[in-house]
Design an enzyme around this catalytic site. Structure first.
Site, mmCIF file in Angstrom:
data_model
loop_
_atom_site.group_PDB
_atom_site.id
_atom_site.type_symbol
_atom_site.label_atom_id
_atom_site.label_comp_id
_atom_site.label_asym_id
_atom_site.label_seq_id
_atom_site.Cartn_x
_atom_site.Cartn_y
_atom_site.Cartn_z
ATOM 1 N N GLY A 10 0.843 -1.214 0.000
ATOM 2 C CA GLY A 10 0.000 0.000 0.000
ATOM 3 C C GLY A 10 0.868 1.250 0.000
ATOM 4 N N GLY A 13 -0.476 4.836 -0.517
ATOM 5 C CA GLY A 13 -1.497 5.360 0.391
ATOM 6 C C GLY A 13 -0.948 6.473 1.266
ATOM 7 C CG ASP A 35 0.045 1.105 -4.274
ATOM 8 O OD1 ASP A 35 -0.026 1.580 -3.135
ATOM 9 O OD2 ASP A 35 -0.911 1.154 -5.084
ATOM 10 C CG ASP A 54 -4.014 -8.001 -6.103
ATOM 11 O OD1 ASP A 54 -4.056 -7.923 -4.860
ATOM 12 O OD2 ASP A 54 -5.029 -8.106 -6.829
ATOM 13 C CB ILE A 55 -1.510 -7.980 -1.028
ATOM 14 C CG1 ILE A 55 -2.921 -7.411 -0.979
ATOM 15 C CG2 ILE A 55 -0.467 -6.911 -0.773
ATOM 16 C CD1 ILE A 55 -3.318 -6.870 0.384
ATOM 17 C CE1 TYR A 154 -9.764 0.026 7.003
ATOM 18 C CE2 TYR A 154 -10.861 1.205 8.789
ATOM 19 C CZ TYR A 154 -9.719 0.924 8.057
ATOM 20 O OH TYR A 154 -8.545 1.542 8.398
ATOM 21 C CE LYS A 158 -7.056 -1.786 8.600
ATOM 22 N NZ LYS A 158 -5.677 -2.040 8.167
HETATM 23 N N1 SER Z 1 -9.676 6.696 8.613
HETATM 24 C C1 SER Z 1 -10.287 5.411 8.477
HETATM 25 C C2 SER Z 1 -11.585 5.487 7.807
HETATM 26 O O1 SER Z 1 -12.223 6.495 7.913
HETATM 27 C C3 SER Z 1 -10.507 4.814 9.816
HETATM 28 O O2 SER Z 1 -9.344 4.212 10.226
HETATM 29 O O3 SER Z 1 -11.984 4.544 7.210
#
Ligand code: SER
Length: 341
Positions: A10, A13, A35, A54-55, A154, A158
């Protein structure tokens, strides 16, 4: 002779930008960056090698393993919280399967090298899921073990990957007779919303903070998608980079956990607005609440308790909100948009 390198996924990013620039200033560190998209020009000189890929491509990871002694992996690649909601299954694939591929690679490398590969992983306040605003106000600064009930894909990804990281460090192949002595050394930070002067986030939900500021600097109108009284923690990017490097360099015996909260300032959207307006009095900023995105932000804590990070590895932010704006964000943003005029 195989080269010892740090692998950063990444790379393009927001964290990748800051981290690669900072790591490249340190002597003797060779960076291999990965990336999906071509590497940002400003990072080219900082990396020893860039691989566009790609990972999820295990052949690619296999080739990397054959070529390099990777001593540290910074696995930054991820689909953020808002974008992930538009295609949760794809997000799951990238966020979870991608991480799993890298964890397995880390274990394999550790076995070959006879040394634990450090696996540094940015997690997020999105792992928290507070049920209502009353609880959110009442809890105020929450600890790592509280309210781990995320409401986004997400956040779920995580939280699960935090657990996978701990599993691969301590219990991987726990029943195997030929279980290797060396596994990875997984270390993780749960970041608040990050604000960078150099880049704008894509696809996050804490994006209203950086978007408000960058739009004002560019002279563009901005409609903030959360209520003025909305509060979550934020952090200036240099502090986020500092924390990753501090955690990577902390001695094993000082760490009492593998997942740490960190925090620096926790403004309301109104307080951010006032800060931006002070710097750009003619900025055209309105509040137009987007209810589903508001609900996501409402489920995240007002602030985090980062006493474990402070006690274990001496974490302390350099920037409070005032300092972040005056000494970092505003000067660098003015410079950035002057260059792109
Ligand atoms: N900044 C991230 C998001 O808004 C949260 O870790 O998805």
């Amino acid at each position: 002779m195989r080269k010892e390198v740090v692998l950063i996924t990444g790379a393009n990013g927001e964290i990748g930008h800051g981290l690669i620039k900072e790591l490249s200033k340190r002597n003797g560190i060779q960076i291999v960056a990965l990336d999906l998209k071509p590497l940002d020009e400003s990072l080219e000189a900082c990396c020893d090698r860039f691989i566009q890929g790609d990972i999820l491509d295990s052949m690619l990871l296999g080739r990397l393993m054959a070529e390099y002694d990777i001593t540290t992996i910074y696995h930054l690649a991820s689909i953020l919280s808002t974008k992930a909601e538009y295609n949760p299954e794809t997000a799951h694939k990238i966020n979870v399967e991608g991480t799993l591929n890298l964890l397995r690679m880390g274990v394999e490398l550790s076995t070959w090298q006879g040394n634990s590969v450090k696996f540094i992983y940015p997690s997020s306040i999105a792992v928290y899921g507070i049920p209502d605003l009353e609880t959110k106000h009442k809890e105020s600064k929450i600890k790592e073990w509280m309210w781990c009930n995320p409401i986004t894909m997400y956040g779920c990804n995580k939280l699960y990957c935090e657990n996978l990281g701990q599993y691969y460090t301590q219990h991987y192949r726990q029943l195997a007779k030929d279980r290797g002595k060396h596994s990875i050394d997984f270390r993780c930070i749960r970041f608040p919303g990050l604000i960078s002067a150099d880049t704008i986030p894509t696809g996050g939900t804490s994006d209203y903070g950086p978007e408000m500021l960058h739009s004002a600097a560019k002279g563009e109108p901005y409609a903030c998608f959360v209520r003025p009284d909305t509060r979550i923690p934020f952090m200036a990017m240099p502090d986020a980079i500092k924390s990753l490097l501090m955690l990577e360099n902390a001695g094993c015996d000082t760490l009492t956990r593998s997942v740490y909260n960190i925090t620096s300032f926790a403004p309301t959207a109104q307080e951010l607005y006032e800060m931006v307006k002070k710097a750009y009095p003619s900025a055209n900023i309105t509040f137009e609440v987007n209810p589903p995105r508001q609900a996501i932000i409402d489920s995240w804590p007002e602030d985090c308790d980062d006493s474990a990070a402070r006690n274990d590895w001496g974490w302390q932010p350099d920037y409070d909100m005032q300092k972040a704006f005056n000494n970092y964000l505003l000067p660098s943003i003015r410079e950035l948009y002057r260059k792109t005029d």
